[in-house]
Design an enzyme around this catalytic site. Structure first.
Site, PDB file in Angstrom:
ATOM      1  CG  ASP A  14      -3.241   4.971 -12.630  1.00 52.49           C
ATOM      2  OD1 ASP A  14      -3.497   6.150 -12.330  1.00 52.49           O
ATOM      3  OD2 ASP A  14      -3.612   4.434 -13.676  1.00 52.49           O
ATOM      4  CD  GLU A  15      -2.409  10.234 -14.633  1.00 51.10           C
ATOM      5  OE1 GLU A  15      -2.258  11.313 -15.171  1.00 51.10           O
ATOM      6  OE2 GLU A  15      -3.507   9.822 -14.217  1.00 51.10           O
ATOM      7  CG  ASP A  54      -2.434   6.598 -16.967  1.00 52.52           C
ATOM      8  OD1 ASP A  54      -2.758   5.858 -16.017  1.00 52.52           O
ATOM      9  OD2 ASP A  54      -3.245   7.261 -17.632  1.00 52.52           O
TER      10      ASP A  54
END
Ligand code: TTP
Ligand code: MG
Length: 353
Positions: free
Chosen positions: A103-104, A8
């Site tokens: 983003d993860e 993350d």
């Protein structure tokens, strides 16, 4: 025993903006919509967080509590490009990647021979490569399942990592507050608190049958999660359950007629979005979402294979009639048929843990 990494990025949108303008690094920075468009903060850097600014806060309020906040508009193309770059890095370690957002992602590296098979070393290397190749920092959690890996990535944020070894699971979950459990929102947390359950160790006093009596099917899940058990696969073919488009109006819309007038424009943007996504999925339902001036939200949905403009206008009338207040936001969308997911799950069985 599986090896799962959860990656993350730290303050993702803001990190990209700071990468591209290093003069921002020492300032409180947020990415979000402007005050005059009644925008909200998408994210902010850790300097701004110290002032209490956070995601989903009204920009207007954020500027009040942090007047020196530097507000930057979104640059989605850059975020998307960075996200794709990260995925290329992940692909060097495993094909079993489940993106959760830009983003993860979860990575199942159980079968990977990189770094002599050490998930901890792989996570470190991935973080170093993200820093070097993308220019931002990411945090990582390493554990035997998705639930623990996700909690672990948050443990030493920002720019940190945390490993939960199989032998440490029992000790780790014991002191974990129940509101950290996947699926426990405010209401469930309150219900648990009323029963004197604050930490997972408190849940251990109740057996599965008792928990099922109180919480229904979720009781069983609580029983498992509180023991650090989570059998969910890394779902590589994660697919969307719905697609929608929504718009927050700079000025509230007054009356049903002015709301109805907005539907054609939303409908057109929505059709464009669907065309771009070239989705093959069968539509099951159409829905309309309305957020009123007092921030209360209502959604009305109806079965439809191919919703028309008129269908959305009808749904809107029903939604509006529930509060008959000025309207802040309108959204329209579709939900897809459930079988699609069963199909994907069947596919996942090809990759046993
Ligand atoms: P997050 O990973 O939740 O947040 P973050 O990366 O900004 O910060 P953290 O260090 O705590 O991980 O979300 C990723 C991006 O998604 C975030 O940079 C902006 C966007 N986002 C929104 O647009 N609205 C939101 O409410 C949230 C939570 C995120
Ligand atoms: Mg993040």
């Amino acid at each position: 025993m599986r090896k799962i990494i959860h990656i993350d990025c730290d303050c993702f949108f803001a990190a990209i903006e700071m990468r591209d303008d290093p003069s921002l690094k020492t300032l409180a920075v947020a990415v979000g919509g402007s005050v005059d468009r009644r925008g909200v903060i998408s994210t902010c850097n850790y300097t701004a967080r110290a002032f209490g600014v956070h995601s989903a806060m009204a920009t207007n309020y954020a500027l009040r509590i942090c007047p020196q906040l530097v507000l930057i508009p979104h640059h989605f193309n850059k975020y998307k490009e960075a996200s794709e770059g990260m995925h290329h890095i992940f692909q060097d370690y495993t094909d079993l990647i489940e993106p959760l957002s830009l983003d993860e992602a979860f990575l199942d590296v159980s079968a990977s021979t990189h770094c002599s098979g050490s998930a901890t070393l792989m996570a470190r290397e991935i973080r170093q490569r993200i820093k070097k190749e993308i220019g931002i920092t990411a945090s990582a959690g390493i554990a035997t399942n998705k639930f623990l890996a996700k909690i672990a990535s948050d443990w030493n944020k920002p720019n940190g990592e945390f490993v939960i070894l199989p032998t440490e699971i029992e000790g780790f979950v014991k002191n974990l507050p129940v509101n950290k459990l996947f699926g426990v929102g405010k209401v469930t947390a309150q219900k648990l608190q009323n029963l004197g359950i604050i930490y997972c160790s408190d849940l251990h006093r109740h057996d599965k049958i008792e928990l099922t009596k109180i919480f229904g099917r979720f009781g069983e899940r609580l029983h498992q999660l509180s023991r650090g058990i989570d059998d969910r696969q890394v779902n590589t073919s994660r697919s969307r359950k719905s697609v929608s488009i929504e718009h927050t109006y700079p000025n509230d819309l007054h009356g049903i007629d002015s709301c109805i007038k907005e539907i054609p424009r939303l409908y057109q943007s929505f059709q464009e979005r669907q065309r771009k996504s070239s989705s093959q999925k069968s539509i099951h339902k159409a829905f309309v979402k309305v957020k009123f001036a007092d921030f209360s939200t209502t959604t009305v949905e109806r079965r439809a294979d191919c919703p028309t403009l008129e269908a959305y206008q009808d749904l809107l009338k029903e939604a509006y009639s529930r509060a008959e207040q000025p309207v802040r936001l309108l959204g329209i969308g579709v939900r897809f048929k459930e079988e699609q997911y069963l199909g994907n799950l069947a596919q996942l069985e090809l990759f046993p843990s």
